[in-house]
Design a protein around this motif. Structure first.
Motif, PDB file in Angstrom:
ATOM      1  N   LYS A 121       0.855  -1.195   0.000  1.00 30.55           N
ATOM      2  CA  LYS A 121       0.000   0.000   0.000  1.00 30.55           C
ATOM      3  C   LYS A 121       0.883   1.234   0.000  1.00 30.55           C
ATOM      4  N   ILE A 122       0.651   2.140  -0.947  1.00 30.56           N
ATOM      5  CA  ILE A 122       1.429   3.382  -1.054  1.00 30.56           C
ATOM      6  C   ILE A 122       0.453   4.558  -1.053  1.00 30.56           C
ATOM      7  N   ASN A 123       0.464   5.331   0.020  1.00 27.21           N
ATOM      8  CA  ASN A 123      -0.457   6.478   0.127  1.00 27.21           C
ATOM      9  C   ASN A 123      -1.879   6.055  -0.241  1.00 27.21           C
ATOM     10  N   LYS A 124      -2.440   6.643  -1.313  1.00 22.19           N
ATOM     11  CA  LYS A 124      -3.817   6.310  -1.707  1.00 22.19           C
ATOM     12  C   LYS A 124      -3.865   5.189  -2.749  1.00 22.19           C
ATOM     13  N   GLY A 125      -2.704   4.702  -3.133  1.00 19.41           N
ATOM     14  CA  GLY A 125      -2.653   3.665  -4.161  1.00 19.41           C
ATOM     15  C   GLY A 125      -2.051   2.368  -3.647  1.00 19.41           C
ATOM     16  N   SER A 126      -1.808   1.453  -4.573  1.00 20.39           N
ATOM     17  CA  SER A 126      -1.205   0.180  -4.187  1.00 20.39           C
ATOM     18  C   SER A 126      -0.441  -0.427  -5.361  1.00 20.39           C
ATOM     19  N   ILE A 127       0.523  -1.268  -5.023  1.00 16.49           N
ATOM     20  CA  ILE A 127       1.284  -2.029  -6.015  1.00 16.49           C
ATOM     21  C   ILE A 127       1.087  -3.493  -5.685  1.00 16.49           C
ATOM     22  N   LYS A 128       0.668  -4.255  -6.686  1.00 13.23           N
ATOM     23  CA  LYS A 128       0.505  -5.690  -6.493  1.00 13.23           C
ATOM     24  C   LYS A 128       1.428  -6.421  -7.454  1.00 13.23           C
TER      25      LYS A 128
END
Length: 200
Positions: A121-128
């Protein structure tokens, strides 16, 4: 001892330009993992570093008008892949965006990888990160991989003339031997589209 680790970490960071992303593993030679994490936490408390996510830190670049300039989700993903010595493949809208087929910049991105699967989870986003198939990882050209992912996202029924023209332009920049190798690894319907574009 902890202070000296903090000083070593801080000094090492200042050798780089602002805007660089760091991980605790970058400083493993300066002390134990606990000492390094404590040092990074203190540097975060002092606002020398900005924590982007668990175990991911930014040496922030500050703009006089806009404040801290945050890295893009893609820049963070690339930094993680570089640390893990892993290959990552953009998917979905992100792949379309990289090919110039969409202006949409997704906040939640999914990469296929030969590294480990996980979500961050990065701030308001995400990396999967999801495991890529060995077949896809056998594709030599990053451009062909992007084309495969972009066409999958659009779906067979939504490949219009604008999309075909853009893909044709990209195909012209790929080495012919590499192209011949790679199109055999794409899904059948994508292989057929690429072959028709090459023949035109």
């Amino acid at each position: 001892m902890a202070v000296s680790v903090e000083n070593k970490v801080k000094k090492a960071i200042t050798n780089y330009r602002t805007g660089k992303i760091f991980f605790p593993s970058n400083f493993s030679k300066f002390g134990t993992s606990t000492a390094v994490r404590q040092a990074l936490n203190r540097l975060e408390d002092d606002e020398f570093l900005l924590r982007l996510a668990h175990g991911i830190y930014l040496y922030p670049k500050r703009h006089p008008k806009f404040g801290i300039l945050h890295p893009s989700i893609e820049e963070i993903a690339i930094a993680i892949a570089k640390r893990d010595k892993a290959r990552i493949i953009p998917t979905g809208i992100h792949a379309l965006n990289k090919l110039g087929l969409s202006t949409q910049v997704p906040m939640n991105v999914v990469y296929l990888t030969d590294g480990s699967s996980r979500s961050i989870k990065i701030n308001k986003g995400s990396i999967k990160f999801k495991k890529a198939s060995p077949k896809l990882l056998s594709v030599k050209s990053d451009k062909i991989i992007l084309i495969i992912q972009a066409l999958k996202e659009l779906g067979q029924e939504n490949i219009n003339s604008k999309v075909k023209e853009r893909i044709k332009q990209i195909l012209l920049t790929v080495d012919k031997d590499v192209l011949t190798h790679d199109i055999k690894l794409a899904p059948q319907w994508i292989t057929e589209i690429i072959k028709k574009l090459i023949e035109q």
